[in-house]
Scaffold this motif. Structure first.
Motif, PDB file in Angstrom:
ATOM      1  N   ASP A  82      24.946  19.218  36.018  1.00  0.00           N
ATOM      2  CA  ASP A  82      23.487  19.744  35.390  1.00  0.00           C
ATOM      3  C   ASP A  82      22.414  19.438  36.237  1.00  0.00           C
ATOM      4  N   GLU A  83      21.318  20.286  36.152  1.00  0.00           N
ATOM      5  CA  GLU A  83      20.308  20.039  37.034  1.00  0.00           C
ATOM      6  C   GLU A  83      19.000  20.875  36.312  1.00  0.00           C
ATOM      7  N   GLY A  84      17.857  20.225  36.519  1.00  0.00           N
ATOM      8  CA  GLY A  84      16.766  21.078  35.958  1.00  0.00           C
ATOM      9  C   GLY A  84      16.908  21.212  34.506  1.00  0.00           C
ATOM     10  N   LEU A 120      21.206  20.825  49.523  1.00  0.00           N
ATOM     11  CA  LEU A 120      21.514  22.383  49.233  1.00  0.00           C
ATOM     12  C   LEU A 120      22.236  22.485  48.046  1.00  0.00           C
ATOM     13  N   ASP A 121      21.691  23.364  47.259  1.00  0.00           N
ATOM     14  CA  ASP A 121      22.449  23.623  45.696  1.00  0.00           C
ATOM     15  C   ASP A 121      22.777  25.012  45.672  1.00  0.00           C
ATOM     16  N   GLU A 122      24.042  25.285  45.161  1.00  0.00           N
ATOM     17  CA  GLU A 122      24.369  26.694  44.797  1.00  0.00           C
ATOM     18  C   GLU A 122      23.985  26.509  43.192  1.00  0.00           C
ATOM     19  N   GLY A 133      16.755  26.867  33.728  1.00  0.00           N
ATOM     20  CA  GLY A 133      15.749  27.149  34.972  1.00  0.00           C
ATOM     21  C   GLY A 133      15.174  25.808  35.469  1.00  0.00           C
ATOM     22  N   PHE A 134      13.927  25.974  36.403  1.00  0.00           N
ATOM     23  CA  PHE A 134      13.314  24.671  36.916  1.00  0.00           C
ATOM     24  C   PHE A 134      11.894  24.965  36.686  1.00  0.00           C
ATOM     25  N   PRO A 135      11.286  24.557  35.254  1.00  0.00           N
ATOM     26  CA  PRO A 135      10.060  24.782  34.784  1.00  0.00           C
ATOM     27  C   PRO A 135       8.968  23.828  35.811  1.00  0.00           C
ATOM     28  N   ASP A 136       7.896  24.009  35.429  1.00  0.00           N
ATOM     29  CA  ASP A 136       6.487  23.422  36.256  1.00  0.00           C
ATOM     30  C   ASP A 136       7.015  22.110  36.948  1.00  0.00           C
ATOM     31  N   HIS A 137       6.977  22.107  38.225  1.00  0.00           N
ATOM     32  CA  HIS A 137       7.201  20.696  39.057  1.00  0.00           C
ATOM     33  C   HIS A 137       6.546  20.711  40.440  1.00  0.00           C
ATOM     34  N   PRO A 138       6.305  19.737  41.097  1.00  0.00           N
ATOM     35  CA  PRO A 138       5.523  19.809  42.174  1.00  0.00           C
ATOM     36  C   PRO A 138       6.738  19.403  43.415  1.00  0.00           C
ATOM     37  N   HIS A 139       6.035  19.686  44.654  1.00  0.00           N
ATOM     38  CA  HIS A 139       6.631  19.413  45.985  1.00  0.00           C
ATOM     39  C   HIS A 139       5.828  19.036  46.915  1.00  0.00           C
ATOM     40  N   ARG A 140       6.116  18.065  47.905  1.00  0.00           N
ATOM     41  CA  ARG A 140       5.375  17.643  49.040  1.00  0.00           C
ATOM     42  C   ARG A 140       6.195  17.257  50.207  1.00  0.00           C
ATOM     43  N   GLN A 156      18.392  37.979  39.250  1.00  0.00           N
ATOM     44  CA  GLN A 156      16.833  38.199  39.432  1.00  0.00           C
ATOM     45  C   GLN A 156      16.146  36.851  39.386  1.00  0.00           C
ATOM     46  N   PHE A 157      15.483  36.168  39.946  1.00  0.00           N
ATOM     47  CA  PHE A 157      14.773  34.900  39.828  1.00  0.00           C
ATOM     48  C   PHE A 157      13.326  34.978  40.174  1.00  0.00           C
ATOM     49  N   GLN A 158      12.304  34.445  39.117  1.00  0.00           N
ATOM     50  CA  GLN A 158      10.958  34.650  39.245  1.00  0.00           C
ATOM     51  C   GLN A 158      10.252  33.402  39.603  1.00  0.00           C
ATOM     52  N   LEU A 186      21.365  30.139  46.177  1.00  0.00           N
ATOM     53  CA  LEU A 186      21.167  28.820  47.151  1.00  0.00           C
ATOM     54  C   LEU A 186      19.864  28.371  47.401  1.00  0.00           C
ATOM     55  N   GLN A 187      19.612  27.064  47.178  1.00  0.00           N
ATOM     56  CA  GLN A 187      18.207  26.680  47.541  1.00  0.00           C
ATOM     57  C   GLN A 187      18.549  25.454  48.494  1.00  0.00           C
ATOM     58  N   LEU A 188      18.163  25.573  49.738  1.00  0.00           N
ATOM     59  CA  LEU A 188      18.172  24.536  50.685  1.00  0.00           C
ATOM     60  C   LEU A 188      16.522  23.908  50.914  1.00  0.00           C
TER      61      LEU A 188
HETATM   62  C1  FJE Z   1      14.942  19.239  40.524  1.00  0.00           C
HETATM   63  C2  FJE Z   1      13.229  17.972  41.501  1.00  0.00           C
HETATM   64  C3  FJE Z   1      13.319  19.465  41.789  1.00  0.00           C
HETATM   65  N1  FJE Z   1      17.961  21.996  42.822  1.00  0.00           N
HETATM   66  N2  FJE Z   1      17.950  24.459  43.069  1.00  0.00           N
HETATM   67  C4  FJE Z   1      13.844  17.197  40.629  1.00  0.00           C
HETATM   68  F1  FJE Z   1      12.559  20.111  42.699  1.00  0.00           F
HETATM   69  C5  FJE Z   1      14.388  19.963  41.053  1.00  0.00           C
HETATM   70  C6  FJE Z   1      14.361  21.389  41.364  1.00  0.00           C
HETATM   71  C7  FJE Z   1      15.745  22.019  41.945  1.00  0.00           C
HETATM   72  C8  FJE Z   1      16.089  23.223  42.333  1.00  0.00           C
HETATM   73  C9  FJE Z   1      15.599  24.349  42.017  1.00  0.00           C
HETATM   74  C10 FJE Z   1      15.990  25.662  42.354  1.00  0.00           C
HETATM   75 CL1  FJE Z   1      15.204  27.254  42.105  1.00  0.00          CL
HETATM   76  C11 FJE Z   1      17.266  25.624  42.677  1.00  0.00           C
HETATM   77  C12 FJE Z   1      17.397  23.245  42.752  1.00  0.00           C
HETATM   78  C13 FJE Z   1      16.869  21.224  42.440  1.00  0.00           C
HETATM   79  O1  FJE Z   1      13.602  22.213  41.245  1.00  0.00           O
HETATM   80  F2  FJE Z   1      16.117  19.943  39.884  1.00  0.00           F
HETATM   81  C14 FJE Z   1      14.801  17.926  40.232  1.00  0.00           C
HETATM   82  N3  FJE Z   1      15.824  17.319  39.313  1.00  0.00           N
END
Ligand code: FJE
Ligand code: FE
Length: 321
Positions: A43-45, A68-70, A78-85, A97-99, A140-142
């Motif tokens: 499980d993720e997101g 790398l996540d498949e 989904g992966f609602p509002d979150h930050p990156h840096r 389809q992904f938005q 895939l997300q790398l």
């Molecule tokens: C997340 C921080 C994150 N795998 N695969 C913490 F940024 C994320 C996250 C993702 C993600 C997003 C996509 Cl579209 C595909 C992903 C992690 O956004 F899951 C956690 N726990």
């Protein structure tokens, strides 16, 4: 008589030294596989399922790669509002389809075969959700780490539709989509601050591909479907490693400049990912990846107070769901 013996002897010596058999039986010119690790779904997101390749305990920080996540996401996830840096997220769609929508108003939909190369740099806050439909979002997300001098760069998107991504077809039955880097003379236009290769291989049964790779790059193959036989000699025997679906196969770091990939009875679909290691300290706090603890404290402060790249995070909420 004497002349003939000498000639024969000289010929034998020459054959001993330059035997064409040497090229078949000598040590392999291909990188070999150092480990094969299976990714099971987790499980993720929010309600999303991922198979984690790089980033799982056995494959932590495969410099310069962080994760790398498949992913497989249905309507409810989904992966609602979150930050990156401090790094780049590369999203490559396989099905559905992904938005996405970010705090600066950048918005879009990516479909099968499309690529979104996002440099988060000093800061992005966004939402990544499947478009509601009957088809799951599969892709895939790398996560690629950024070198110190680029961690605080301005965010940038490089978005390519499936038909805009160049293909190499070295022979019938081998197609390589070149997202980043180079394959069989075909080069991607994607700008990689961290030198990276990201290739999608589709091979029919009974084919051999030889992918060149810079001697100093680390790399791996992540199998999507089918079976491959990687590494080994030109005869495909000694040191060959079998690659099966959802396995990550990491390359030896021995300075060799090719990876030999063979298919036998089954076809294969996989991604080939490689990059130049940064050799810099990594301090990760969820979606923030910096070089020191101090920089992580600053990042958490910047995000909470909506300053230093996170200004637009103040009060922002995505409209997609
Ligand atoms: C997340 C921080 C994150 N795998 N695969 C913490 F940024 C994320 C996250 C993702 C993600 C997003 C996509 Cl579209 C595909 C992903 C992690 O956004 F899951 C956690 N726990
Ligand atoms: Fe994200």
């Amino acid at each position: 008589m004497h002349f003939r013996t000498t000639t024969t002897f000289a010929l034998s010596v020459a054959l001993l030294i330059f035997s064409p058999l040497d090229f078949v039986t000598s040590a392999s010119t291909s990188r070999s596989i150092t480990r094969a690790v299976l990714s099971e779904e987790q499980d993720e997101g929010v309600g999303a399922r991922v198979r984690r390749s790089i980033g799982r305990p056995e494959l932590r920080n495969h410099d310069p790669f962080l994760m790398l996540d498949e992913f497989n996401i249905d309507n409810n996830g989904g992966f609602p509002d979150h930050p990156h840096r401090g790094f780049e997220t590369v999203t490559y769609m396989l099905e559905g389809q992904f938005q996405h929508e970010d705090f600066a108003g950048h918005k879009g939909v990516i479909g099968p075969g499309d690529l979104q190369w996002m440099t988060a740099g000093r800061g992005i806050v966004h939402s990544e959700m499947p478009v509601k439909s009957n088809t799951r979002a599969h892709g895939l997300q790398l996560w690629i780490n950024l070198p110190k001098e680029h961690k605080m760069c301005e965010p940038q998107y490089q978005e390519l539709l499936d038909q805009e991504i160049p293909r190499a077809q070295p022979e019938e039955g081998i197609v390589v989509k070149v997202m980043a880097g180079k394959s069989y003379g075909v080069e991607s236009k994607v700008y990689t601050r961290t030198p990276t290769m990201f290739l999608d291989f589709k091979m029919a049964p009974h084919k051999v591909a030889e992918q060149t790779i810079p001697a100093d790059y680390t790399g791996f193959i992540y199998m999507l479907s089918g079976t491959t036989f990687i590494g080994g000699n030109n005869d495909g025997e000694n040191g060959v490693f079998e690659g099966k679906a959802h396995h990550t196969l990491t390359f030896s770091e021995d300075g060799k400049d090719t990876v030999r990939i063979e298919t036998r009875e089954e076809p294969a679909h996989f991604v080939f990912i490689a990059g130049q290691p940064l050799h810099e300290p990594i301090v990760q706090h969820g979606p923030f990846v910096m070089n020191t603890n101090e920089e992580i404290y600053e990042t958490v402060f910047d995000f909470r107070n909506a300053v230093n790249g996170f200004e637009r995070a103040d009060q922002w909420r995505s409209s997609i769901e």
